[in-house]
Write a protein that holds these residues in place. Structure first.
Motif, mmCIF file in Angstrom:
data_model
loop_
_atom_site.group_PDB
_atom_site.id
_atom_site.type_symbol
_atom_site.label_atom_id
_atom_site.label_comp_id
_atom_site.label_asym_id
_atom_site.label_seq_id
_atom_site.Cartn_x
_atom_site.Cartn_y
_atom_site.Cartn_z
ATOM 1 N N UNK A 171 -6.182 -10.447 8.225
ATOM 2 C CA UNK A 171 -5.363 -9.221 8.430
ATOM 3 C C UNK A 171 -5.350 -8.255 7.078
ATOM 4 N N UNK A 172 -4.979 -6.913 7.329
ATOM 5 C CA UNK A 172 -4.867 -6.102 6.187
ATOM 6 C C UNK A 172 -3.750 -5.180 6.487
ATOM 7 N N UNK A 173 -3.036 -4.729 5.418
ATOM 8 C CA UNK A 173 -2.131 -3.743 5.281
ATOM 9 C C UNK A 173 -2.854 -2.432 4.985
ATOM 10 N N UNK A 174 -2.242 -1.348 5.680
ATOM 11 C CA UNK A 174 -2.749 -0.051 5.307
ATOM 12 C C UNK A 174 -1.965 1.079 5.336
ATOM 13 N N UNK A 175 -2.288 1.933 4.256
ATOM 14 C CA UNK A 175 -1.034 3.178 4.329
ATOM 15 C C UNK A 175 -2.256 4.291 4.394
ATOM 16 N N UNK A 212 1.059 -1.172 0.052
ATOM 17 C CA UNK A 212 0.084 -0.006 0.209
ATOM 18 C C UNK A 212 0.750 1.076 0.083
ATOM 19 N N UNK A 213 1.818 1.245 0.495
ATOM 20 C CA UNK A 213 2.661 2.491 0.679
ATOM 21 C C UNK A 213 3.306 2.818 -0.525
ATOM 22 N N UNK A 214 3.633 2.023 -1.288
ATOM 23 C CA UNK A 214 4.324 2.073 -2.779
ATOM 24 C C UNK A 214 3.131 2.589 -3.599
ATOM 25 N N UNK A 215 2.199 2.187 -3.371
ATOM 26 C CA UNK A 215 1.022 2.455 -4.369
ATOM 27 C C UNK A 215 0.809 3.859 -3.895
ATOM 28 N N UNK A 216 0.547 4.387 -2.659
ATOM 29 C CA UNK A 216 0.363 5.725 -2.278
ATOM 30 C C UNK A 216 1.494 6.561 -2.757
ATOM 31 N N UNK A 217 2.694 6.127 -2.624
ATOM 32 C CA UNK A 217 3.799 6.730 -3.018
ATOM 33 C C UNK A 217 3.628 7.260 -4.634
ATOM 34 N N UNK A 218 3.255 6.395 -5.479
ATOM 35 C CA UNK A 218 3.247 6.576 -6.612
ATOM 36 C C UNK A 218 1.905 7.578 -7.214
ATOM 37 N N UNK A 219 0.716 7.450 -6.229
ATOM 38 C CA UNK A 219 -0.278 8.366 -6.417
ATOM 39 C C UNK A 219 0.020 9.768 -6.091
ATOM 40 N N UNK A 220 1.079 9.842 -5.031
ATOM 41 C CA UNK A 220 1.633 11.294 -4.749
ATOM 42 C C UNK A 220 2.201 11.843 -5.880
ATOM 43 N N UNK A 221 3.068 11.037 -6.426
ATOM 44 C CA UNK A 221 3.968 11.725 -7.459
ATOM 45 C C UNK A 221 3.005 12.205 -8.751
ATOM 46 N N UNK A 222 2.169 11.409 -9.176
ATOM 47 C CA UNK A 222 1.070 11.555 -10.161
ATOM 48 C C UNK A 222 0.193 13.044 -9.768
ATOM 49 N N UNK A 223 0.067 13.225 -8.520
ATOM 50 C CA UNK A 223 -1.050 14.361 -8.237
ATOM 51 C C UNK A 223 -0.062 15.519 -8.026
ATOM 52 N N UNK A 224 1.213 15.320 -8.059
ATOM 53 C CA UNK A 224 2.105 16.559 -7.980
ATOM 54 C C UNK A 224 2.491 16.767 -9.293
ATOM 55 N N UNK A 225 2.548 15.768 -10.289
ATOM 56 C CA UNK A 225 3.076 16.259 -11.777
ATOM 57 C C UNK A 225 2.014 16.603 -12.558
ATOM 58 N N UNK A 226 0.828 16.097 -12.382
ATOM 59 C CA UNK A 226 -0.377 16.505 -13.193
ATOM 60 C C UNK A 226 -1.706 17.189 -12.811
ATOM 61 N N UNK A 227 -1.637 17.486 -11.352
ATOM 62 C CA UNK A 227 -2.449 18.193 -10.522
ATOM 63 C C UNK A 227 -1.847 19.275 -9.658
ATOM 64 N N UNK A 276 -5.854 10.216 1.637
ATOM 65 C CA UNK A 276 -6.249 8.777 1.121
ATOM 66 C C UNK A 276 -5.986 7.933 2.054
ATOM 67 N N UNK A 277 -6.747 6.782 2.388
ATOM 68 C CA UNK A 277 -6.444 5.406 3.146
ATOM 69 C C UNK A 277 -6.539 4.467 2.183
ATOM 70 N N UNK A 278 -5.481 3.898 1.963
ATOM 71 C CA UNK A 278 -5.569 2.505 0.896
ATOM 72 C C UNK A 278 -5.226 1.324 1.721
ATOM 73 N N UNK A 279 -5.974 0.516 1.533
ATOM 74 C CA UNK A 279 -5.405 -0.953 2.449
ATOM 75 C C UNK A 279 -5.678 -2.060 1.495
ATOM 76 N N UNK A 280 -5.218 -3.243 1.901
ATOM 77 C CA UNK A 280 -5.084 -4.521 1.129
ATOM 78 C C UNK A 280 -5.732 -5.479 2.246
#
Length: 212
Positions: free
Chosen positions: A96-100, A63-78, A85-89
């Motif tokens: 159990x679940x993993x959350x960022x 989840x942390x890697x997914x959110x990191x990529x999303x952060x790069x996306x918003x900084x570049x395009x928006x 965001x709360x993202x969990x698997x």
């Protein structure tokens, strides 16, 4: 699983969203987020983030890697836009679940006894802030009959009280007998007939007890 979404009465369109999708491993991806601001601009950015997160989630199970990529996306395009965001698997075994957390309010987790408590997970920075900081994934057990409740700040915020009071109220009022009842009790008690000045979303996931 169940969810409720209520747009602000001031704008009618929202930057809040939730999403659920299955992954190739049999795990479940769950996200709830809130683009800062109101109106069409926030709603458009929300749609882009939702699509981008789904794409990143297919290529990475952290989840942390997914959110990191999303952060790069918003900084570049928006540029100039921020979001939480709360993202969990949820594991294929559902135990159990993993959350960022990117600046988002921590979920409420209720155990088999029905007592809700705030998940003690420190949020990382929101998306779009532009400060390079590491993001973290936290592993949390989900017991049989356990219920997880995610929400946006429109559910708990009021101008006449601190956010901590709203979170405390949410922890105490959840009907944990089912996901649908948990969402209904949250909306009925926390919002009721109050006029919404901010968007609000709530999502609940309840793990079945195989012994029952």
């Amino acid at each position: 699983m169940a969810a409720r979404y209520l747009p602000s009465e001031q704008t009618g369109v929202s930057g809040d969203w939730y999403d659920v999708f299955s992954l190739d491993s049999g795990a479940l991806g769950i996200v709830i987020g809130d683009v800062v601001g109101h109106g069409l601009r926030a709603a458009v950015v929300m749609g882009r983030l939702r699509s981008a997160l789904r794409a990143y989630a297919l290529d990475n199970d952290d989840p942390a890697e997914v959110v990191t990529k999303l952060d790069r996306k918003i900084q570049h395009f928006e540029p100039g836009v921020t979001a939480t965001v709360a993202y969990l698997i949820v594991a294929p075994s559902r135990d159990s679940f993993r959350i960022s957390l990117a600046g988002h309010p921590p979920p409420v987790l209720a155990g088999p006894d029905g007592t809700g408590r705030l998940l003690r997970v420190t949020p990382d920075l929101p998306l779009g802030v532009g400060v390079p900081r590491a993001r973290h994934t936290h592993v949390v057990p989900l017991p049989p009959s356990g219920l997880l409740c995610l929400y946006t700040d429109g559910l708990i915020e009021r101008r006449d009280r601190p956010i901590s009071s709203g979170i405390g109220e949410l922890c105490s009022l959840l009907d944990t007998s089912s996901a649908a009842r948990a969402c209904a009790s949250a909306v009925t008690t926390m919002i009721g007939s109050r006029r919404l000045t901010d968007d609000a979303a709530v999502f609940a996931l309840r793990r079945a007890d195989p012994a029952r």
